[in-house]
Motif scaffolding. Sequence first.
Motif, PDB file in Angstrom:
ATOM      1  N   VAL A  59      34.534  32.806  48.816  1.00  0.00           N
ATOM      2  CA  VAL A  59      35.406  33.667  48.003  1.00  0.00           C
ATOM      3  C   VAL A  59      35.642  32.984  46.661  1.00  0.00           C
ATOM      4  CG1 VAL A  59      37.723  34.646  47.798  1.00  0.00           C
ATOM      5  CG2 VAL A  59      36.559  34.662  50.014  1.00  0.00           C
ATOM      6  N   LYS A  60      35.363  33.729  45.603  1.00  0.00           N
ATOM      7  CA  LYS A  60      35.613  33.212  44.256  1.00  0.00           C
ATOM      8  C   LYS A  60      36.802  33.943  43.650  1.00  0.00           C
ATOM      9  CE  LYS A  60      30.788  32.093  43.389  1.00  0.00           C
ATOM     10  NZ  LYS A  60      30.161  31.312  42.375  1.00  0.00           N
ATOM     11  N   TYR A  61      37.482  33.252  42.748  1.00  0.00           N
ATOM     12  CA  TYR A  61      38.625  33.871  42.064  1.00  0.00           C
ATOM     13  C   TYR A  61      38.179  35.144  41.358  1.00  0.00           C
ATOM     14  CZ  TYR A  61      43.046  33.939  39.435  1.00  0.00           C
ATOM     15  OH  TYR A  61      44.263  34.277  38.901  1.00  0.00           O
ATOM     16  N   SER A  62      36.995  35.116  40.790  1.00  0.00           N
ATOM     17  CA  SER A  62      36.497  36.275  40.044  1.00  0.00           C
ATOM     18  C   SER A  62      36.192  37.470  40.948  1.00  0.00           C
ATOM     19  CB  SER A  62      35.241  35.890  39.250  1.00  0.00           C
ATOM     20  OG  SER A  62      34.250  35.384  40.121  1.00  0.00           O
ATOM     21  N   ASP A  63      36.124  37.229  42.268  1.00  0.00           N
ATOM     22  CA  ASP A  63      35.931  38.356  43.189  1.00  0.00           C
ATOM     23  C   ASP A  63      37.081  39.358  43.098  1.00  0.00           C
ATOM     24  OD1 ASP A  63      33.651  37.115  44.071  1.00  0.00           O
ATOM     25  OD2 ASP A  63      34.508  36.411  45.969  1.00  0.00           O
ATOM     26  N   PHE A  64      38.223  38.892  42.600  1.00  0.00           N
ATOM     27  CA  PHE A  64      39.413  39.748  42.548  1.00  0.00           C
ATOM     28  C   PHE A  64      39.626  40.353  41.162  1.00  0.00           C
ATOM     29  CE2 PHE A  64      39.990  36.438  45.738  1.00  0.00           C
ATOM     30  CZ  PHE A  64      40.163  37.211  46.873  1.00  0.00           C
ATOM     31  N   ASP A  65      38.681  40.158  40.283  1.00  0.00           N
ATOM     32  CA  ASP A  65      38.818  40.734  38.942  1.00  0.00           C
ATOM     33  C   ASP A  65      39.038  42.239  39.059  1.00  0.00           C
ATOM     34  OD1 ASP A  65      38.522  38.265  37.872  1.00  0.00           O
ATOM     35  OD2 ASP A  65      36.555  38.612  36.958  1.00  0.00           O
ATOM     36  N   GLY A  66      39.980  42.750  38.289  1.00  0.00           N
ATOM     37  CA  GLY A  66      40.345  44.162  38.376  1.00  0.00           C
ATOM     38  C   GLY A  66      41.587  44.382  39.218  1.00  0.00           C
ATOM     39  N   LYS A  67      41.982  43.343  39.979  1.00  0.00           N
ATOM     40  CA  LYS A  67      43.190  43.428  40.805  1.00  0.00           C
ATOM     41  C   LYS A  67      44.227  42.404  40.358  1.00  0.00           C
ATOM     42  CE  LYS A  67      41.736  45.213  45.288  1.00  0.00           C
ATOM     43  NZ  LYS A  67      41.936  45.049  46.737  1.00  0.00           N
ATOM     44  N   TYR A  68      45.485  42.766  40.547  1.00  0.00           N
ATOM     45  CA  TYR A  68      46.550  41.781  40.446  1.00  0.00           C
ATOM     46  C   TYR A  68      46.429  40.851  41.643  1.00  0.00           C
ATOM     47  CZ  TYR A  68      48.725  44.985  37.083  1.00  0.00           C
ATOM     48  OH  TYR A  68      48.987  45.797  36.019  1.00  0.00           O
ATOM     49  N   ARG A  69      46.960  39.635  41.494  1.00  0.00           N
ATOM     50  CA  ARG A  69      46.907  38.692  42.609  1.00  0.00           C
ATOM     51  C   ARG A  69      48.251  37.995  42.762  1.00  0.00           C
ATOM     52  NH1 ARG A  69      41.398  36.928  39.520  1.00  0.00           N
ATOM     53  NH2 ARG A  69      41.392  39.056  38.762  1.00  0.00           N
ATOM     54  N   ILE A  70      48.635  37.778  44.006  1.00  0.00           N
ATOM     55  CA  ILE A  70      49.769  36.908  44.319  1.00  0.00           C
ATOM     56  C   ILE A  70      49.164  35.656  44.934  1.00  0.00           C
ATOM     57  CG2 ILE A  70      51.791  36.595  45.786  1.00  0.00           C
ATOM     58  CD1 ILE A  70      52.131  39.693  45.644  1.00  0.00           C
ATOM     59  N   VAL A  71      49.434  34.503  44.327  1.00  0.00           N
ATOM     60  CA  VAL A  71      48.778  33.269  44.762  1.00  0.00           C
ATOM     61  C   VAL A  71      49.838  32.246  45.168  1.00  0.00           C
ATOM     62  CG1 VAL A  71      47.157  31.445  44.137  1.00  0.00           C
ATOM     63  CG2 VAL A  71      46.900  33.722  43.130  1.00  0.00           C
ATOM     64  N   TYR A  72      49.722  31.781  46.405  1.00  0.00           N
ATOM     65  CA  TYR A  72      50.651  30.764  46.925  1.00  0.00           C
ATOM     66  C   TYR A  72      49.848  29.654  47.585  1.00  0.00           C
ATOM     67  CZ  TYR A  72      54.540  28.590  49.434  1.00  0.00           C
ATOM     68  OH  TYR A  72      55.472  27.691  49.899  1.00  0.00           O
ATOM     69  N   PHE A  73      50.183  28.424  47.247  1.00  0.00           N
ATOM     70  CA  PHE A  73      49.541  27.262  47.862  1.00  0.00           C
ATOM     71  C   PHE A  73      50.484  26.628  48.874  1.00  0.00           C
ATOM     72  CE2 PHE A  73      47.164  27.761  43.992  1.00  0.00           C
ATOM     73  CZ  PHE A  73      45.908  27.217  44.222  1.00  0.00           C
ATOM     74  N   GLN A 106      46.225  47.547  44.708  1.00  0.00           N
ATOM     75  CA  GLN A 106      45.647  46.827  43.567  1.00  0.00           C
ATOM     76  C   GLN A 106      46.269  45.435  43.395  1.00  0.00           C
ATOM     77  OE1 GLN A 106      43.092  48.250  41.615  1.00  0.00           O
ATOM     78  NE2 GLN A 106      43.143  49.647  43.370  1.00  0.00           N
ATOM     79  N   VAL A 107      47.047  45.014  44.373  1.00  0.00           N
ATOM     80  CA  VAL A 107      47.679  43.692  44.335  1.00  0.00           C
ATOM     81  C   VAL A 107      47.230  42.912  45.569  1.00  0.00           C
ATOM     82  CG1 VAL A 107      49.856  42.412  44.272  1.00  0.00           C
ATOM     83  CG2 VAL A 107      49.703  44.652  43.145  1.00  0.00           C
ATOM     84  N   ASP A 179      47.549  38.653  36.641  1.00  0.00           N
ATOM     85  CA  ASP A 179      47.162  40.003  36.227  1.00  0.00           C
ATOM     86  C   ASP A 179      45.739  40.367  36.682  1.00  0.00           C
ATOM     87  OD1 ASP A 179      45.333  38.907  34.433  1.00  0.00           O
ATOM     88  OD2 ASP A 179      46.555  39.348  32.650  1.00  0.00           O
ATOM     89  N   ARG A 180      45.275  41.516  36.266  1.00  0.00           N
ATOM     90  CA  ARG A 180      43.970  42.012  36.718  1.00  0.00           C
ATOM     91  C   ARG A 180      42.804  41.168  36.196  1.00  0.00           C
ATOM     92  NH1 ARG A 180      44.231  47.354  38.817  1.00  0.00           N
ATOM     93  NH2 ARG A 180      46.173  48.463  38.364  1.00  0.00           N
ATOM     94  N   ASP A 181      43.069  40.373  35.155  1.00  0.00           N
ATOM     95  CA  ASP A 181      42.042  39.470  34.629  1.00  0.00           C
ATOM     96  C   ASP A 181      42.178  38.061  35.198  1.00  0.00           C
ATOM     97  OD1 ASP A 181      40.987  41.480  32.946  1.00  0.00           O
ATOM     98  OD2 ASP A 181      42.579  41.099  31.476  1.00  0.00           O
ATOM     99  N   GLY A 182      43.179  37.864  36.049  1.00  0.00           N
ATOM    100  CA  GLY A 182      43.380  36.548  36.641  1.00  0.00           C
ATOM    101  C   GLY A 182      44.278  35.644  35.838  1.00  0.00           C
TER     102      GLY A 182
END
Length: 206
Positions: A59-73, A106-107, A179-182
């Motif tokens: 899985v690459k970060y760019s796989d989610f391009d076009g979508k918002y993302r919530i990222v937690y480590f 889309q999130v 955002d949708r662009d990461g």
Amino acid sequence: MNWRAMRNTHFVAPTFAVLASLALISCGVPSGEQVNDPPLAGASIGGPFTLVNSAGETVKYSDFDGKYRIVYFGYAYCPDVCPTDVQRLTQGYNLFAEAEPALAEQVQPMFITIDPERDTQEVVGEFTSAFSPKLIGLTGTPEQVKTAADAFRVFYSKGAVSEGGGYLMDHSNIAYLMDRDGAPLATLPVDLGPDEIAAEIAKWTS
Ligand code: NI
């Protein structure tokens, strides 16, 4: 106070709020004018990563391009903060999804481990599925995880190993909304609760 509390400190970086306030000052917005920039607009947070999901797929970060993302480590063996944060995040996401079902599609929420030594793809999958089927769990080699954490300005370090072989991880507990662009929009208030998290997601997505 006790050993466990000492070892399990979770660090919150204050620098983003400072950077954001500086950015607002430098904009020279006339007083009284509405400021609508997201708090993390323009911050160099987030970036390319290559990790592995619970099914063993790359899985690459760019796989989610076009979508918002919530990222937690965090890490699956975390005894307290990570499960609490992730529960609030998924509850907040679910509240948002009740109000905005189409937009919620889309999130993409994701949990990235900072303990790849123990958090195999199976362990990460078990952890995330305990909270929400929408939550993607990601792990990788120590190098892949380091690259991802560095890109998001996330700090982590391994604590002392006990006689039984267990250990705790010190780590930042920041939940990002991207955002949708990461690119970064805001942090989500995991220290508050689901209502506040849902409101913050709604504020910066459309
Ligand atoms: Ni934790």
